[in-house]
Design an enzyme around this catalytic site. Sequence first.
Site, PDB file in Angstrom:
ATOM      1  N   ASP A  67     -92.657  23.769 -33.098  1.00 17.93           N
ATOM      2  CA  ASP A  67     -93.399  25.023 -32.885  1.00 17.93           C
ATOM      3  C   ASP A  67     -93.430  25.373 -31.402  1.00 17.93           C
ATOM      4  OD1 ASP A  67     -95.192  23.104 -32.103  1.00 17.93           O
ATOM      5  OD2 ASP A  67     -96.869  23.842 -33.311  1.00 17.93           O
ATOM      6  N   ASP A 106     -91.828  21.674 -37.918  1.00 21.23           N
ATOM      7  CA  ASP A 106     -93.259  21.606 -37.582  1.00 21.23           C
ATOM      8  C   ASP A 106     -94.082  22.481 -38.508  1.00 21.23           C
ATOM      9  OD1 ASP A 106     -93.996  19.886 -35.537  1.00 21.23           O
ATOM     10  OD2 ASP A 106     -93.489  21.312 -33.940  1.00 21.23           O
ATOM     11  N   GLU A 138     -99.514  17.678 -36.604  1.00 28.90           N
ATOM     12  CA  GLU A 138    -100.242  17.141 -35.446  1.00 28.90           C
ATOM     13  C   GLU A 138    -101.588  16.597 -35.893  1.00 28.90           C
ATOM     14  OE1 GLU A 138    -100.523  19.810 -32.131  1.00 28.90           O
ATOM     15  OE2 GLU A 138     -98.362  20.175 -32.108  1.00 28.90           O
ATOM     16  N   GLU A 205     -96.940  11.820 -27.924  1.00 31.30           N
ATOM     17  CA  GLU A 205     -96.695  12.757 -26.816  1.00 31.30           C
ATOM     18  C   GLU A 205     -97.739  12.600 -25.713  1.00 31.30           C
ATOM     19  OE1 GLU A 205     -96.203  16.932 -27.802  1.00 31.30           O
ATOM     20  OE2 GLU A 205     -96.145  17.491 -25.669  1.00 31.30           O
TER      21      GLU A 205
HETATM   22  O1  KIV Z   1     -92.922  21.537 -30.891  1.00 34.45           O
HETATM   23  C1  KIV Z   1     -92.256  20.647 -30.342  1.00 34.45           C
HETATM   24  O2  KIV Z   1     -91.214  20.896 -29.719  1.00 34.45           O
HETATM   25  C2  KIV Z   1     -92.739  19.279 -30.446  1.00 34.45           C
HETATM   26  C3  KIV Z   1     -92.051  18.248 -29.605  1.00 34.45           C
HETATM   27  C4  KIV Z   1     -92.402  18.437 -28.191  1.00 34.45           C
HETATM   28  C5  KIV Z   1     -92.342  16.871 -30.076  1.00 34.45           C
HETATM   29  O3  KIV Z   1     -93.646  19.019 -31.174  1.00 34.45           O
END
Ligand code: KIV
Length: 290
Positions: A67, A106, A138, A205
């Site tokens: 995302d 995501d 997340e 992260e």
């Molecule tokens: O949205 C994204 O690019 C991510 C990565 C940074 C792990 O979640």
Amino acid sequence: MSTTFKLDTATSRAHPTPQPMRRLTVPAIRERKHGGVTEEPIVMLTAYTARQAQLLDAHCDILLVGDSLAQVIYGLDSTVPVTLEMMANHAAAVVRGSYHSLVVVDMPFGAYEASKEQAFESAAYLLKASGAAAVKLEGGAAIAETAAFLNQRGIPVMGHVGLTPQAVNVLGGYGARGRSDAEAEKIVDDAKALDKAGAFALVIEGVVEPIAIEATNAVSCPTIGIGASAHCDGQVLVTDDMLGMFDRVPRFVKRYENIAAIIEKTVAQYAEEVRNRRFPTEEQTYQPKD
Ligand code: KIV
């Protein structure tokens, strides 16, 4: 490894062509870590378009339709406004452009937090609309029950702990996590809760390195670090960051190239040639046949 697309020289367009290359599966990624050891680290990069996927596919194990497309593609300030439709469209393009990598998409903010049933509907829509094989959520212990619910119903889940950008309004920024004892303990507990819930991998992260190492050692599934540690079972970066498309990038990004400078130089040359009528030349124009 062979490339997974063919350039059509007549149209200069890249046409993905099926290769005798099997796409990596969720179990294959999960099994990279045996008995706490990962001999071959997992290579993951973000991808948002078909052409980008074609270029990355042969070199990666996982393409993440992140995302982060909020900032990278849409010029938004955060990932909060991203919708399911945006994710589905970009994920479908990445699936079309790849044959080898596992494609993970995501779940956007607001599409899974309300209930596990909401999460199932959103995740099923994303997988049906795009052909991606798994979703990433997340959050830690708070979404472990949701992760188990999805996993038990045929939707593989990648977790994401530590700095979770969708929570920027609660966290107050994008600083590294795990500096206090309480925060450090929570990150490790979050990782364990998702591992127990059946997550096949976990992104860690923006956490202080000892906590990334502790979390990696505490879980049976592979961890994929970003701003974390080389000790993680794999690494991910936002592709446009590592290619040098942006002037400002987080400290943990290594810029492998300066693609922005190449684009600017090339476009400046094009503009100069158009203004001076040096483009197009005979080579790029159609003449009547004799
Ligand atoms: O949205 C994204 O690019 C991510 C990565 C940074 C792990 O979640």
